[in-house]
Write a protein that holds these residues in place. Structure first.
Motif, PDB file in Angstrom:
ATOM      1  N   ARG A 120      11.641  22.564  -5.055  1.00 35.24           N
ATOM      2  CA  ARG A 120      12.174  21.406  -5.785  1.00 35.24           C
ATOM      3  C   ARG A 120      11.187  20.921  -6.844  1.00 35.24           C
ATOM      4  NH1 ARG A 120      16.719  19.877  -7.546  1.00 35.24           N
ATOM      5  NH2 ARG A 120      16.005  18.290  -8.928  1.00 35.24           N
ATOM      6  N   ALA A 121       9.898  20.864  -6.491  1.00 33.47           N
ATOM      7  CA  ALA A 121       8.879  20.420  -7.451  1.00 33.47           C
ATOM      8  C   ALA A 121       8.791  21.380  -8.639  1.00 33.47           C
ATOM      9  CB  ALA A 121       7.528  20.289  -6.760  1.00 33.47           C
ATOM     10  N   GLU A 122       8.854  22.689  -8.366  1.00 32.59           N
ATOM     11  CA  GLU A 122       8.816  23.655  -9.461  1.00 32.59           C
ATOM     12  C   GLU A 122      10.053  23.533 -10.341  1.00 32.59           C
ATOM     13  OE1 GLU A 122       8.339  27.346  -7.397  1.00 32.59           O
ATOM     14  OE2 GLU A 122       6.154  27.145  -7.322  1.00 32.59           O
ATOM     15  N   ARG A 123      11.211  23.277  -9.745  1.00 36.70           N
ATOM     16  CA  ARG A 123      12.434  23.105 -10.527  1.00 36.70           C
ATOM     17  C   ARG A 123      12.345  21.855 -11.405  1.00 36.70           C
ATOM     18  NH1 ARG A 123      17.042  22.675  -6.826  1.00 36.70           N
ATOM     19  NH2 ARG A 123      16.379  24.756  -6.276  1.00 36.70           N
ATOM     20  N   ASN A 124      11.778  20.771 -10.850  1.00 35.66           N
ATOM     21  CA  ASN A 124      11.595  19.547 -11.644  1.00 35.66           C
ATOM     22  C   ASN A 124      10.695  19.814 -12.850  1.00 35.66           C
ATOM     23  OD1 ASN A 124      13.180  18.012  -9.942  1.00 35.66           O
ATOM     24  ND2 ASN A 124      11.459  17.252  -8.762  1.00 35.66           N
ATOM     25  N   GLU A 125       9.606  20.534 -12.622  1.00 33.33           N
ATOM     26  CA  GLU A 125       8.688  20.829 -13.713  1.00 33.33           C
ATOM     27  C   GLU A 125       9.331  21.757 -14.740  1.00 33.33           C
ATOM     28  OE1 GLU A 125       5.073  22.269 -12.036  1.00 33.33           O
ATOM     29  OE2 GLU A 125       4.632  20.356 -11.068  1.00 33.33           O
ATOM     30  N   ALA A 126      10.116  22.723 -14.278  1.00 32.04           N
ATOM     31  CA  ALA A 126      10.797  23.632 -15.217  1.00 32.04           C
ATOM     32  C   ALA A 126      11.826  22.867 -16.049  1.00 32.04           C
ATOM     33  CB  ALA A 126      11.472  24.766 -14.458  1.00 32.04           C
TER      34      ALA A 126
ATOM     35  N   ALA B 191      10.159  15.605 -28.624  1.00 28.86           N
ATOM     36  CA  ALA B 191       9.843  15.114 -27.275  1.00 28.86           C
ATOM     37  C   ALA B 191       8.378  15.342 -26.947  1.00 28.86           C
ATOM     38  CB  ALA B 191      10.738  15.802 -26.243  1.00 28.86           C
ATOM     39  N   ARG B 192       7.848  16.494 -27.333  1.00 24.90           N
ATOM     40  CA  ARG B 192       6.446  16.781 -27.046  1.00 24.90           C
ATOM     41  C   ARG B 192       5.529  15.851 -27.828  1.00 24.90           C
ATOM     42  NH1 ARG B 192       4.379  22.765 -27.859  1.00 24.90           N
ATOM     43  NH2 ARG B 192       6.201  23.147 -26.569  1.00 24.90           N
ATOM     44  N   SER B 193       5.881  15.578 -29.075  1.00 30.19           N
ATOM     45  CA  SER B 193       5.032  14.678 -29.858  1.00 30.19           C
ATOM     46  C   SER B 193       5.141  13.246 -29.346  1.00 30.19           C
ATOM     47  CB  SER B 193       5.398  14.757 -31.335  1.00 30.19           C
ATOM     48  OG  SER B 193       6.713  14.297 -31.546  1.00 30.19           O
ATOM     49  N   GLU B 194       6.318  12.870 -28.827  1.00 30.25           N
ATOM     50  CA  GLU B 194       6.459  11.530 -28.237  1.00 30.25           C
ATOM     51  C   GLU B 194       5.524  11.382 -27.044  1.00 30.25           C
ATOM     52  OE1 GLU B 194       8.281   8.963 -29.189  1.00 30.25           O
ATOM     53  OE2 GLU B 194       9.451   9.898 -30.757  1.00 30.25           O
ATOM     54  N   ILE B 195       5.406  12.436 -26.269  1.00 29.72           N
ATOM     55  CA  ILE B 195       4.539  12.377 -25.093  1.00 29.72           C
ATOM     56  C   ILE B 195       3.080  12.358 -25.514  1.00 29.72           C
ATOM     57  CG2 ILE B 195       3.789  13.662 -23.050  1.00 29.72           C
ATOM     58  CD1 ILE B 195       6.723  14.614 -22.826  1.00 29.72           C
ATOM     59  N   SER B 196       2.700  13.239 -26.451  1.00 31.14           N
ATOM     60  CA  SER B 196       1.294  13.306 -26.844  1.00 31.14           C
ATOM     61  C   SER B 196       0.847  12.051 -27.592  1.00 31.14           C
ATOM     62  CB  SER B 196       1.041  14.551 -27.689  1.00 31.14           C
ATOM     63  OG  SER B 196       1.752  14.476 -28.898  1.00 31.14           O
ATOM     64  N   GLU B 197       1.769  11.402 -28.297  1.00 31.59           N
ATOM     65  CA  GLU B 197       1.422  10.173 -29.003  1.00 31.59           C
ATOM     66  C   GLU B 197       1.533   8.940 -28.108  1.00 31.59           C
ATOM     67  OE1 GLU B 197       3.926  10.080 -32.419  1.00 31.59           O
ATOM     68  OE2 GLU B 197       3.020  11.881 -33.279  1.00 31.59           O
ATOM     69  N   GLN B 198       1.978   9.128 -26.872  1.00 32.07           N
ATOM     70  CA  GLN B 198       2.090   8.076 -25.871  1.00 32.07           C
ATOM     71  C   GLN B 198       2.973   6.920 -26.338  1.00 32.07           C
ATOM     72  OE1 GLN B 198      -1.873   7.056 -24.680  1.00 32.07           O
ATOM     73  NE2 GLN B 198      -2.203   9.013 -23.674  1.00 32.07           N
ATOM     74  N   THR B 199       4.127   7.273 -26.883  1.00 28.38           N
ATOM     75  CA  THR B 199       5.081   6.246 -27.283  1.00 28.38           C
ATOM     76  C   THR B 199       5.908   5.839 -26.069  1.00 28.38           C
ATOM     77  OG1 THR B 199       6.779   7.859 -27.859  1.00 28.38           O
ATOM     78  CG2 THR B 199       5.232   7.232 -29.603  1.00 28.38           C
ATOM     79  N   SER B 200       6.751   4.855 -26.240  1.00 35.70           N
ATOM     80  CA  SER B 200       7.568   4.396 -25.116  1.00 35.70           C
ATOM     81  C   SER B 200       8.578   5.462 -24.687  1.00 35.70           C
ATOM     82  CB  SER B 200       8.281   3.096 -25.475  1.00 35.70           C
ATOM     83  OG  SER B 200       9.161   3.306 -26.559  1.00 35.70           O
ATOM     84  N   VAL B 201       9.070   6.242 -25.638  1.00 37.63           N
ATOM     85  CA  VAL B 201       9.992   7.329 -25.288  1.00 37.63           C
ATOM     86  C   VAL B 201       9.257   8.400 -24.493  1.00 37.63           C
ATOM     87  CG1 VAL B 201      11.485   9.135 -26.218  1.00 37.63           C
ATOM     88  CG2 VAL B 201      11.460   6.883 -27.279  1.00 37.63           C
ATOM     89  N   GLY B 202       8.052   8.745 -24.919  1.00 35.22           N
ATOM     90  CA  GLY B 202       7.237   9.713 -24.183  1.00 35.22           C
ATOM     91  C   GLY B 202       6.908   9.220 -22.788  1.00 35.22           C
ATOM     92  N   ALA B 203       6.610   7.935 -22.676  1.00 38.19           N
ATOM     93  CA  ALA B 203       6.329   7.366 -21.355  1.00 38.19           C
ATOM     94  C   ALA B 203       7.570   7.422 -20.474  1.00 38.19           C
ATOM     95  CB  ALA B 203       5.848   5.925 -21.507  1.00 38.19           C
ATOM     96  N   THR B 204       8.736   7.271 -21.061  1.00 43.92           N
ATOM     97  CA  THR B 204       9.984   7.374 -20.295  1.00 43.92           C
ATOM     98  C   THR B 204      10.184   8.792 -19.782  1.00 43.92           C
ATOM     99  OG1 THR B 204      10.947   5.618 -21.633  1.00 43.92           O
ATOM    100  CG2 THR B 204      12.464   6.995 -20.393  1.00 43.92           C
ATOM    101  N   TYR B 205       9.894   9.800 -20.613  1.00 43.20           N
ATOM    102  CA  TYR B 205       9.993  11.193 -20.170  1.00 43.20           C
ATOM    103  C   TYR B 205       9.067  11.454 -18.984  1.00 43.20           C
ATOM    104  CZ  TYR B 205      12.604  12.696 -24.318  1.00 43.20           C
ATOM    105  OH  TYR B 205      13.547  12.884 -25.282  1.00 43.20           O
ATOM    106  N   VAL B 206       7.827  11.022 -19.113  1.00 43.20           N
ATOM    107  CA  VAL B 206       6.848  11.262 -18.048  1.00 43.20           C
ATOM    108  C   VAL B 206       7.235  10.487 -16.793  1.00 43.20           C
ATOM    109  CG1 VAL B 206       4.432  10.968 -17.403  1.00 43.20           C
ATOM    110  CG2 VAL B 206       5.011  11.826 -19.663  1.00 43.20           C
ATOM    111  N   ARG B 207       7.709   9.255 -16.955  1.00 41.89           N
ATOM    112  CA  ARG B 207       8.134   8.459 -15.805  1.00 41.89           C
ATOM    113  C   ARG B 207       9.296   9.115 -15.079  1.00 41.89           C
ATOM    114  NH1 ARG B 207       7.366   3.716 -18.376  1.00 41.89           N
ATOM    115  NH2 ARG B 207       9.459   3.779 -19.236  1.00 41.89           N
ATOM    116  N   ALA B 208      10.217   9.717 -15.839  1.00 40.06           N
ATOM    117  CA  ALA B 208      11.354  10.411 -15.218  1.00 40.06           C
ATOM    118  C   ALA B 208      10.877  11.613 -14.405  1.00 40.06           C
ATOM    119  CB  ALA B 208      12.346  10.852 -16.286  1.00 40.06           C
ATOM    120  N   LEU B 209       9.902  12.351 -14.932  1.00 41.09           N
ATOM    121  CA  LEU B 209       9.341  13.468 -14.181  1.00 41.09           C
ATOM    122  C   LEU B 209       8.659  12.975 -12.913  1.00 41.09           C
ATOM    123  CD1 LEU B 209       8.490  16.449 -13.816  1.00 41.09           C
ATOM    124  CD2 LEU B 209       6.462  15.905 -15.188  1.00 41.09           C
ATOM    125  N   MET B 210       7.863  11.935 -13.043  1.00 42.14           N
ATOM    126  CA  MET B 210       7.154  11.397 -11.875  1.00 42.14           C
ATOM    127  C   MET B 210       8.140  10.863 -10.836  1.00 42.14           C
ATOM    128  SD  MET B 210       3.938   9.604 -13.795  1.00 42.14           S
ATOM    129  CE  MET B 210       3.315   8.834 -12.337  1.00 42.14           C
TER     130      MET B 210
END
Length: 134
Positions: free
Chosen positions: A108-114, A31-50
């Motif tokens: 709530r924001a801290e829980r989301n980040e955790a 998951a971390r490499s998906e985010i750092s490589e900016q793949t579509s799966v990584g973008a989905t993870y970041v979008r879910a957090l946002m």
């Protein structure tokens, strides 16, 4: 006889792979490499957090708008329109409610980040956890 004593006193030494040479998990979890490589799966993870952070912010903003937006309507009532009560409500009672809204939002924001951090970190790297061999 000396030979027999040497053989009887001889011990076998069994060695294994050194702890440092054991195969370790990759430095980055998938998951971390998906985010750092900016793949579509990584973008989905970041979008879910946002999305979850935006949802919390909109809930807090809605509660604040409801609190502050209803006050003028309440003050239009003839019984409530006394000057002292208006000042007490605006000067004292509003602030603790605003503090609780802000506190809820930060929690709530801290829980989301955790939750997000727990998703992308390796369980072996989690604070307080130790490897099986330690």
């Amino acid at each position: 006889m000396a030979e027999e004593q040497q053989e009887a006193g001889r011990r076998e030494v069994v060695t294994g792979v050194a702890r440092g040479a054991r195969r370790r998990a990759p430095a980055h979890t998938p998951a971390r490499s998906e985010i750092s490589e900016q793949t579509s799966v990584g973008a989905t993870y970041v979008r879910a957090l946002m999305r979850s952070q935006l949802r919390a912010a909109l809930c807090a903003l809605g509660a604040l708008a409801l609190l502050v937006g209803v006050l003028p309507l309440v003050f239009l009532l003839p019984r409530v329109a006394s000057g002292a009560l208006v000042w007490v409500v605006l000067g004292v009672l509003v602030y603790p409610v605003m503090w609780f809204i802000a506190r809820w939002y930060v929690t709530r924001a801290e829980r989301n980040e955790a939750d997000f951090t727990g998703l992308v970190t390796d369980p072996a790297e989690a604070p307080g956890s130790r490897g099986a061999g330690a």
